[in-house]
Design a protein around this motif. Structure first.
Motif, short mmCIF file in Angstrom:
data_model
loop_
_atom_site.label_atom_id
_atom_site.label_comp_id
_atom_site.label_asym_id
_atom_site.label_seq_id
_atom_site.Cartn_x
_atom_site.Cartn_y
_atom_site.Cartn_z
N GLU A 182 0.84 -1.18 0.00
CA GLU A 182 0.00 0.00 0.00
C GLU A 182 0.88 1.24 0.00
O GLU A 182 1.93 1.27 0.63
CB GLU A 182 -0.90 0.01 1.23
N LEU A 183 0.43 2.27 -0.69
CA LEU A 183 1.14 3.54 -0.69
C LEU A 183 0.65 4.38 0.48
O LEU A 183 -0.55 4.42 0.76
CB LEU A 183 0.91 4.29 -1.99
N ASN A 184 1.57 5.09 1.14
CA ASN A 184 1.14 6.00 2.18
C ASN A 184 0.69 7.31 1.53
O ASN A 184 0.78 7.48 0.31
CB ASN A 184 2.22 6.20 3.25
N ALA A 185 0.21 8.25 2.34
CA ALA A 185 -0.36 9.50 1.81
C ALA A 185 0.66 10.30 1.02
O ALA A 185 0.34 10.86 -0.05
CB ALA A 185 -0.93 10.33 2.95
N ARG A 186 1.89 10.38 1.51
CA ARG A 186 2.92 11.15 0.80
C ARG A 186 3.24 10.53 -0.55
O ARG A 186 3.43 11.23 -1.55
CB ARG A 186 4.18 11.27 1.64
N GLN A 187 3.27 9.21 -0.61
CA GLN A 187 3.54 8.53 -1.87
C GLN A 187 2.39 8.75 -2.85
O GLN A 187 2.62 8.90 -4.05
CB GLN A 187 3.75 7.04 -1.62
N LYS A 188 1.17 8.76 -2.35
CA LYS A 188 0.02 9.02 -3.23
C LYS A 188 0.09 10.42 -3.82
O LYS A 188 -0.25 10.61 -5.00
CB LYS A 188 -1.28 8.82 -2.46
N TRP A 189 0.55 11.39 -3.03
CA TRP A 189 0.70 12.75 -3.57
C TRP A 189 1.77 12.80 -4.66
O TRP A 189 1.64 13.55 -5.63
CB TRP A 189 1.00 13.74 -2.45
N ILE A 190 2.81 12.02 -4.51
CA ILE A 190 3.84 11.96 -5.54
C ILE A 190 3.26 11.41 -6.84
O ILE A 190 3.54 11.91 -7.93
CB ILE A 190 5.04 11.09 -5.09
N VAL A 191 2.40 10.39 -6.75
CA VAL A 191 1.77 9.81 -7.93
C VAL A 191 0.86 10.85 -8.60
O VAL A 191 0.88 11.00 -9.83
CB VAL A 191 0.99 8.53 -7.56
N VAL A 192 0.10 11.58 -7.81
CA VAL A 192 -0.78 12.62 -8.37
C VAL A 192 0.04 13.70 -9.05
O VAL A 192 -0.27 14.13 -10.17
CB VAL A 192 -1.68 13.22 -7.26
N LEU A 193 1.12 14.14 -8.40
CA LEU A 193 2.00 15.15 -8.99
C LEU A 193 2.63 14.65 -10.28
O LEU A 193 2.72 15.39 -11.27
CB LEU A 193 3.08 15.55 -7.98
N MET A 194 3.04 13.39 -10.30
CA MET A 194 3.64 12.81 -11.51
C MET A 194 2.62 12.81 -12.65
O MET A 194 2.95 13.17 -13.78
CB MET A 194 4.12 11.39 -11.25
N ASP A 195 1.37 12.44 -12.35
CA ASP A 195 0.34 12.43 -13.38
C ASP A 195 0.10 13.83 -13.94
O ASP A 195 -0.01 14.01 -15.16
CB ASP A 195 -0.97 11.87 -12.82
N LEU A 196 0.04 14.82 -13.07
CA LEU A 196 -0.16 16.19 -13.52
C LEU A 196 1.02 16.69 -14.35
O LEU A 196 0.83 17.38 -15.37
CB LEU A 196 -0.39 17.12 -12.32
N MET A 197 2.22 16.31 -13.95
CA MET A 197 3.40 16.72 -14.72
C MET A 197 3.41 16.05 -16.10
O MET A 197 3.77 16.69 -17.09
CB MET A 197 4.67 16.40 -13.95
N LEU A 198 3.01 14.79 -16.17
CA LEU A 198 2.95 14.11 -17.47
C LEU A 198 1.92 14.77 -18.38
O LEU A 198 2.16 14.92 -19.58
CB LEU A 198 2.65 12.63 -17.28
N LEU A 199 0.78 15.17 -17.82
CA LEU A 199 -0.22 15.88 -18.62
C LEU A 199 0.32 17.21 -19.13
O LEU A 199 0.11 17.57 -20.30
CB LEU A 199 -1.50 16.11 -17.81
N ALA A 200 1.01 17.94 -18.29
CA ALA A 200 1.61 19.21 -18.70
C ALA A 200 2.67 18.99 -19.78
O ALA A 200 2.77 19.78 -20.73
CB ALA A 200 2.21 19.91 -17.49
N GLU A 201 3.45 17.92 -19.64
CA GLU A 201 4.48 17.63 -20.64
C GLU A 201 3.86 17.28 -21.99
O GLU A 201 4.38 17.67 -23.04
CB GLU A 201 5.38 16.50 -20.15
N ILE A 202 2.75 16.54 -21.96
CA ILE A 202 2.06 16.23 -23.22
C ILE A 202 1.56 17.51 -23.87
O ILE A 202 1.74 17.72 -25.08
CB ILE A 202 0.89 15.25 -22.98
N CYS A 203 0.94 18.39 -23.07
CA CYS A 203 0.42 19.65 -23.61
C CYS A 203 1.54 20.49 -24.21
O CYS A 203 1.40 21.03 -25.32
CB CYS A 203 -0.30 20.44 -22.53
N LEU A 204 2.65 20.61 -23.49
CA LEU A 204 3.78 21.39 -23.99
C LEU A 204 4.35 20.79 -25.26
O LEU A 204 4.64 21.50 -26.22
CB LEU A 204 4.87 21.49 -22.92
#
Length: 82
Positions: A3-25
């Motif tokens: 199981e991922l802890n809360a901090r690890q889950k935030w890293i996954v969310v941040l990674m997803d948002l960064m990947l979306l921004a990279e696709i847009c750019l």
């Protein structure tokens, strides 16, 4: 399994948002010259996405709970001793 802890889950969310921004750019930069769209997209997105995923994996491992590390070591040690 793990199981991922809360901090690890935030890293996954941040990674997803960064990947979306990279696709847009990458699409934005590629559409500036439609003849070179594929080349520009691949030259910008692939390295950025690889760097993002690698850094996220390192951060997730770094933020792992100490209890998880100890139980993983104990399980590995139990499987090798006979």
């Amino acid at each position: 399994m793990n199981e991922l802890n809360a901090r690890q889950k935030w890293i996954v969310v941040l990674m997803d948002l960064m990947l979306l921004a990279e696709i847009c750019l990458s699409v934005y930069l590629g559409q500036q010259n439609p003849a070179e769209l594929t080349a520009v997209f691949l030259k910008t997105f692939v390295p950025a996405a690889a760097l993002t995923v690698i850094c996220a994996r390192i951060a997730i491992r770094f933020l792992r709970a100490p209890e998880a590390e100890q139980s993983a070591e104990a399980a590995a040690g139990a499987g090798t001793s006979r």
